[in-house]
Design an enzyme around this catalytic site. Structure first.
Site, mmCIF file in Angstrom:
data_model
loop_
_atom_site.group_PDB
_atom_site.id
_atom_site.type_symbol
_atom_site.label_atom_id
_atom_site.label_comp_id
_atom_site.label_asym_id
_atom_site.label_seq_id
_atom_site.Cartn_x
_atom_site.Cartn_y
_atom_site.Cartn_z
ATOM 1 N N ASP A 39 46.086 -55.020 30.759
ATOM 2 C CA ASP A 39 45.593 -54.834 32.118
ATOM 3 C C ASP A 39 46.315 -55.789 33.055
ATOM 4 O O ASP A 39 46.958 -56.745 32.610
ATOM 5 C CB ASP A 39 44.080 -55.085 32.162
ATOM 6 C CG ASP A 39 43.394 -54.379 33.323
ATOM 7 O OD1 ASP A 39 44.098 -53.861 34.216
ATOM 8 O OD2 ASP A 39 42.149 -54.352 33.346
ATOM 9 N N GLU A 54 36.796 -52.574 33.753
ATOM 10 C CA GLU A 54 37.856 -53.404 33.172
ATOM 11 C C GLU A 54 37.272 -54.465 32.250
ATOM 12 O O GLU A 54 37.812 -54.725 31.170
ATOM 13 C CB GLU A 54 38.678 -54.049 34.283
ATOM 14 C CG GLU A 54 39.593 -53.078 35.006
ATOM 15 C CD GLU A 54 40.330 -53.705 36.163
ATOM 16 O OE1 GLU A 54 41.387 -53.162 36.538
ATOM 17 O OE2 GLU A 54 39.858 -54.723 36.705
#
Length: 228
Positions: free
Chosen positions: A82, A105
């Site tokens: 990420d 996330e």
């Protein structure tokens, strides 16, 4: 960050993926390059993976490239990749959420055995908070009351809005308060606990879980690797 730097960081992350992995696919412009590079390996090498996307945008991109996707479940994710909005040098603690996907996330990141970040040098900071805001995801119900409590902590929260002035909504239908008043965050663990104790706060943009490494793309296409 230039496109060559983004591409270099994304491609470097894609090389870490091995056959049979569950792979957490983060959000943002650098991750788009990682997903494109990963899709190339799927089609050229026969790589068999399942992607765990952190946003509807990422899910759509992965599906467009022919990557199988799934939601996170009880099975640990082998590798999560990420981006980040701030990376504290030395500790590799993060601030995320400028793009609005912080809750999903963090769910995916905490499900992973390994967490790798792709970024450029502009995201490196000596202390979290240096870029001026901390996103906090809140429930739509009573968001003004939640904002008042955050303001009492010194956060100076502002409701994030789209260009037309309507409140920005996350994929989960929540609002985001961009907190501009915390300044440099010297004790992120305490601040995270204080914020999460407020009714209505769903998640903060403080990502304090261990990061294995950070891949920093550069303008010449090379990649610098940072580790704690």
């Amino acid at each position: 960050m230039t496109e060559p730097a983004k591409r270099a960081a994304g491609r470097a992350a894609a090389t870490l993926v091995q056959d049979g992995m569950l792979v957490g696919l983060g959000s943002g412009s650098t991750m788009r390059h990682a997903i494109t590079a990963l899709a190339h390996r799927v089609h050229s090498e026969g790589l068999r993976i399942v992607g765990i996307p952190t946003s509807t945008e990422t899910e759509a991109l992965a599906l467009t490239h022919g990557i199988t996707v799934a939601e996170p479940d009880a099975t640990p994710v082998d590798l999560v990749m990420d981006g980040a909005d701030e990376i504290e040098t030395g500790t590799l603690r993060l601030v995320k959420g400028f793009g609005g996907a912080l809750l999903r996330e963090k769910i995916v990141a905490q499900s992973g055995r390994r967490f790798v970040v792709v970024a450029d040098a502009s995201k490196l900071v000596a202390r979290l908070g240096q870029r001026g805001r901390l996103p906090v995801e809140v429930d739509r119900f009573g968001q003004a009351a939640s904002a008042r409590r955050i303001a009492e902590l010194g956060g100076a929260p502002a409701l994030r809005c789209d260009a037309d002035g309507t409140p920005f909504e996350t994929d989960g239908g929540h609002f985001i308060l961009d907190c501009m008043g915390f300044g440099l965050i010297r004790d992120p663990f305490t601040l995270d606990r204080q914020l999460r104790a407020i009714a209505g706060v769903i998640e903060t943009g403080l990502f304090l879980l261990p990061v294995e490494q950070v891949l920093i793309g550069t303008d010449d296409g090379t990649v610098r690797v940072l580790a704690r």
